[in-house]
Design a protein around this motif. Structure first.
Motif, short mmCIF file in Angstrom:
data_model
loop_
_atom_site.label_atom_id
_atom_site.label_comp_id
_atom_site.label_asym_id
_atom_site.label_seq_id
_atom_site.Cartn_x
_atom_site.Cartn_y
_atom_site.Cartn_z
N LYS A 110 -17.83 40.64 -22.23
CA LYS A 110 -17.30 39.45 -22.87
C LYS A 110 -15.92 39.18 -22.26
CE LYS A 110 -15.72 37.71 -27.36
NZ LYS A 110 -15.42 38.09 -28.77
N PRO A 111 -15.68 37.97 -21.76
CA PRO A 111 -14.37 37.68 -21.17
C PRO A 111 -13.24 37.96 -22.15
CG PRO A 111 -15.91 35.90 -20.73
CD PRO A 111 -16.59 36.80 -21.71
N LEU A 112 -12.11 38.41 -21.62
CA LEU A 112 -10.95 38.67 -22.47
C LEU A 112 -10.42 37.36 -23.03
CD1 LEU A 112 -8.99 41.32 -20.36
CD2 LEU A 112 -10.20 41.71 -22.52
N SER A 113 -10.00 37.40 -24.28
CA SER A 113 -9.43 36.23 -24.94
C SER A 113 -8.14 36.64 -25.64
CB SER A 113 -10.41 35.65 -25.96
OG SER A 113 -10.54 36.53 -27.08
N ARG A 114 -7.50 35.67 -26.24
CA ARG A 114 -6.25 35.96 -26.95
C ARG A 114 -6.46 36.95 -28.09
NH1 ARG A 114 -2.32 31.70 -25.83
NH2 ARG A 114 -3.23 30.38 -24.21
N ASP A 115 -7.65 36.97 -28.65
CA ASP A 115 -7.93 37.90 -29.76
C ASP A 115 -7.89 39.36 -29.30
OD1 ASP A 115 -8.22 35.78 -31.48
OD2 ASP A 115 -10.41 35.71 -31.31
N ASP A 116 -8.04 39.59 -28.01
CA ASP A 116 -8.03 40.95 -27.48
C ASP A 116 -6.62 41.48 -27.23
OD1 ASP A 116 -10.92 41.38 -27.20
OD2 ASP A 116 -10.80 39.81 -25.67
N ILE A 117 -5.64 40.60 -27.30
CA ILE A 117 -4.27 41.01 -26.97
C ILE A 117 -3.69 41.86 -28.09
CG2 ILE A 117 -1.95 40.23 -26.41
CD1 ILE A 117 -3.23 37.64 -25.32
N ILE A 118 -3.31 43.07 -27.75
CA ILE A 118 -2.71 43.99 -28.72
C ILE A 118 -1.20 43.84 -28.73
CG2 ILE A 118 -2.35 46.45 -29.23
CD1 ILE A 118 -5.18 46.85 -27.88
N ALA A 119 -0.61 43.65 -27.57
CA ALA A 119 0.84 43.48 -27.45
C ALA A 119 1.14 42.76 -26.14
CB ALA A 119 1.55 44.82 -27.50
N THR A 120 2.35 42.28 -26.03
CA THR A 120 2.80 41.64 -24.79
C THR A 120 4.09 42.31 -24.33
OG1 THR A 120 4.10 39.96 -25.94
CG2 THR A 120 1.82 39.40 -25.41
N ARG A 121 4.34 42.22 -23.02
CA ARG A 121 5.62 42.64 -22.47
C ARG A 121 6.16 41.44 -21.72
NH1 ARG A 121 4.91 48.55 -19.76
NH2 ARG A 121 6.80 48.99 -20.95
N CYS A 122 7.43 41.14 -21.90
CA CYS A 122 8.01 39.96 -21.27
C CYS A 122 9.47 40.24 -20.95
CB CYS A 122 7.90 38.75 -22.18
SG CYS A 122 8.67 37.26 -21.52
N GLY A 123 9.83 40.15 -19.68
CA GLY A 123 11.22 40.37 -19.28
C GLY A 123 11.52 39.67 -17.98
N VAL A 124 12.75 39.82 -17.53
CA VAL A 124 13.14 39.21 -16.26
C VAL A 124 13.44 40.29 -15.23
CG1 VAL A 124 14.04 37.07 -17.21
CG2 VAL A 124 15.57 39.02 -16.96
N ARG A 125 13.07 40.00 -14.01
CA ARG A 125 13.51 40.80 -12.87
C ARG A 125 14.87 40.25 -12.45
NH1 ARG A 125 8.55 38.78 -12.24
NH2 ARG A 125 6.78 40.22 -12.29
N SER A 126 15.86 41.12 -12.35
CA SER A 126 17.19 40.70 -11.91
C SER A 126 17.24 40.85 -10.39
CB SER A 126 18.26 41.57 -12.56
OG SER A 126 18.16 41.51 -13.96
N LEU A 127 17.40 39.75 -9.68
CA LEU A 127 17.36 39.75 -8.23
C LEU A 127 18.77 39.53 -7.68
CD1 LEU A 127 14.24 37.43 -7.95
CD2 LEU A 127 14.27 39.93 -7.92
N ALA A 128 19.27 40.51 -6.94
CA ALA A 128 20.62 40.43 -6.39
C ALA A 128 20.64 39.48 -5.19
CB ALA A 128 21.10 41.82 -5.97
N VAL A 129 21.45 38.46 -5.27
CA VAL A 129 21.55 37.47 -4.19
C VAL A 129 23.01 37.16 -3.90
CG1 VAL A 129 19.34 36.39 -4.79
CG2 VAL A 129 21.46 35.52 -5.79
N LYS A 130 23.25 36.69 -2.70
CA LYS A 130 24.58 36.20 -2.33
C LYS A 130 24.51 34.68 -2.26
CE LYS A 130 26.55 40.11 0.16
NZ LYS A 130 27.18 40.58 1.43
N PRO A 131 25.18 33.97 -3.16
CA PRO A 131 25.15 32.51 -3.13
C PRO A 131 25.53 31.98 -1.75
CG PRO A 131 26.20 33.28 -5.12
CD PRO A 131 26.00 34.49 -4.25
N GLY A 132 24.72 31.03 -1.26
CA GLY A 132 24.99 30.44 0.04
C GLY A 132 24.22 31.06 1.17
N SER A 133 23.54 32.20 0.91
CA SER A 133 22.75 32.85 1.96
C SER A 133 21.28 32.62 1.69
CB SER A 133 23.05 34.35 2.01
OG SER A 133 22.61 34.97 0.81
N GLY A 134 20.45 32.70 2.71
CA GLY A 134 19.01 32.56 2.56
C GLY A 134 18.61 31.23 1.98
N LYS A 135 19.16 30.15 2.50
CA LYS A 135 18.99 28.85 1.86
C LYS A 135 17.54 28.39 1.74
CE LYS A 135 23.58 27.08 3.05
NZ LYS A 135 24.36 26.03 3.73
N ASN A 136 16.70 28.79 2.67
CA ASN A 136 15.31 28.32 2.62
C ASN A 136 14.33 29.45 2.32
OD1 ASN A 136 15.82 25.55 3.28
ND2 ASN A 136 16.38 26.26 5.33
#
Length: 559
Positions: free
Chosen positions: A319-345
């Motif tokens: 049976k395809p997974l549905s929202r009823d099968d969800i026991i818990a969620t994990r949600c966060g952000v990855r913190s990405l170190a960048v130098k402003p002005g570099s890697g413009k594209n």
């Protein structure tokens, strides 16, 4: 609470060599490294330890195979070595696991090309793990019958590692190590700002639980606030070369999909790696990668649907997974170190989790950007070198501050456990023998638990039905793990709320007893606080608002 309260009093007693703001993996490993090498350290976090990014990972300890596509071989080499070092240092906790990757028709690379990449990955990791192997669609189906191979053109299997328990528990054990070596640490203590006076940092702190404010003094200030590093640097008037960019990732926890202990890896509809990860009696599925402007994130309906759609396309479930099968969620952000002005594209999704340490020598201020669990030992050692450069004496420079206790200690524990027939007390539905589990979680601290069980066999009984926690573990948590709120135990010191639905936890006969052990006369208040916040559902309620950046997708981010 006694440990926390006494530590808060100590925070105002004297000036420290170093004050660390943030108790995630960067701050915890830095505290453990510095304290173990003889530095007088204070550590505070405005929430619980590991309550940010450090509790929302995939629980994987991996060498960053995905960074090979962007030819960041130096980073891959470093992360592979770090992974190997963690496996050797924490053999009970960080363990090798096989990744079975399936390649679908039309993917941007041929399976043979990717397979050759896994061999390069293996060599870059010093051939430390098992060899990779190429798989035909038939072989994939034979090894894992739930994979839909109708559109598959082949695949491969290789090794990385994962955490047997959860990420937040792993982080807290570094905090506990720091405490053992004299660190004065307290959770739910917020920094309201910091100023430099006469070669001393004065941080105005607030006890979140009582609203009391007080000052903490230190020679060196380390900002390890994870996604909020930039926010605190603004408070302390620090200018740094690096800043943070944010990528949101979510995972869904569902009933166990397969009994085989391996990670199933696919490339999702957007072409990035997508995992099905074993989590004891459950399975963890994800992740997404959505550009965000802020570290404050939540699960949305689009996030959930994206994960469900991707997994249902790739597995043949009854049976395809549905929202009823969800026991818990994990949600966060990855913190990405960048130098402003570099890697413009540069493509946003090609940014790595490489950490960066910015030191302002004149102010004796250190900021830690980015990073991931795999690289935590390097972060600790690098911070020690930076603190030394700022003039703080490192009195025990060669001390090994990480790893499991020495082999003789483990042998003594296992011998005592065998003499008292501890493993015979293991609950029938447990995933492993009690002796192995207690050693992994508590190391040398587990010896005291054996004594408690010998004195009172009830201490060896399961307390909360459907979990793997004993009465003696709750007593240990009360005295040594600085648990302030029920969520600290259910979500971070353990992974109970990740694998058991909240309504089942609420009605467990042992939960109220657990609250009484942990909180004493505050038991009812902490019980009500948790369930008033979480309601009667295991997964956090998704947001129905449209996010600025929409559903997970590829973007080009310009700096």
């Amino acid at each position: 609470m006694q440990l926390r309260n006494s530590n808060i009093e100590k925070l105002t007693d004297d000036a420290f060599d170093v004050l660390i703001i943030g108790g995630g993996i960067n701050g915890a490993s830095a505290a453990a490294a510095l304290a173990g090498k003889g530095v007088r350290v204070a550590l505070i976090d405005r929430g619980d330890f590991a309550s940010g990014t450090s509790m929302h990972s995939s629980n994987l300890v991996w060498g960053g195979i995905k960074y090979m596509e962007s030819y960041d071989f130096a980073l891959v080499r470093k992360l592979c070595k770090s992974r190997n070092h963690l496996i050797k240092s924490f053999p009970s906790t960080v363990q090798e696991i096989r990744f079975l990757t399936t390649i679908a028709k039309g993917f941007r690379y041929r399976p043979s090309y990717l397979w050759s990449g896994t061999w390069l990955y293996w060599f870059m990791g010093n051939c430390f793990t098992r060899m990779p192997s190429f798989l035909t669609p038939k072989a994939i189906k034979h090894r894992e019958s739930i994979i839909d191979t109708r559109e598959a053109v082949g695949g491969f299997e290789y090794s990385d590692a994962y955490l047997h328990d959860n990420d937040a528990r792993f982080v807290f054990n570094f905090v506990r190590t720091a405490l053992n070596h004299g660190t004065v640490a307290a959770n739910y203590v917020e920094s309201l700002g910091a100023q430099r006076e006469n070669d001393t940092w004065i941080v105005q702190a607030r006890n979140v639980m009582t609203e009391d404010t007080f000052d903490i003094r230190a020679k060196v200030l380390i900002n390890a606030a994870g996604p909020w590093v930039d926010e605190h640097n603004a408070l302390s008037k620090q200018q740094t070369p690096h800043k943070h960019a944010y990528s949101k990732g979510i995972h869904l926890i569902v009933p166990r999909l397969t009994d085989r202990r391996r990670v199933l890896a696919f490339f999702d509809d957007e072409g990035r790696l997508f995992f099905v990860i074993p989590m004891g009696p459950r399975t963890c599925i994800g992740t997404t990668d959505t550009r965000m402007e802020s570290p404050e994130v939540q699960v949305t309906d689009d996030d959930i649907q994206f994960v469900l759609d991707n997994i249902n396309k790739r597995l043949t479930l009854e049976k395809p997974l549905s929202r009823d099968d969800i026991i818990a969620t994990r949600c966060g952000v990855r913190s990405l170190a960048v130098k402003p002005g570099s890697g413009k594209n540069r493509d946003f999704l090609q940014l790595s989790r490489k950490h960066a340490i910015d030191t302002h020598e004149g102010d004796a201020h250190i900021s830690i950007f980015g990073g991931k669990l795999t690289d935590c030992l390097n972060v600790g050692e690098e911070v020690v070198e930076e603190v030394k450069r700022l003039g703080v004496t490192i009195s025990h420079p060669n001390y090994r501050w990480y790893g499991e206790p020495p082999a003789p200690v483990k042998r003594e524990f296992m011998h005592q456990a065998q003499l008292m027939e501890l493993d015979a007390m293991t609950p029938a539905d447990s995933s492993e023998p009690l002796s192995i589990r207690l050693w992994r979680r508590y190391g040398a601290g587990a010896l005291a638990m054996l004594e408690k069980i010998r004195e009172d066999p009830r201490q060896g009984e399961l307390l909360i039905e459907g979990t793997e926690y004993l009465r003696c573990e709750l007593d240990q948590a009360r005295h040594r793990e600085m648990i302030v709120r029920l969520e600290d135990f259910l979500r971070r010191r353990s992974k109970i709320s990740l694998v058991v639905r909240d309504e089942e936890i609420r009605h467990s006969p042992g939960l109220k007893e657990a609250c009484e052990i942990l909180f004493g006369d505050q038991a009812k208040a902490r019980f009500d606080e948790y369930f008033n916040r979480h309601g009667d559902h295991g997964a956090e309620a998704p947001s129905h608002a449209n996010e600025k950046d929409g559903a997970p997708h590829f973007e080009t981010l310009k700096w």
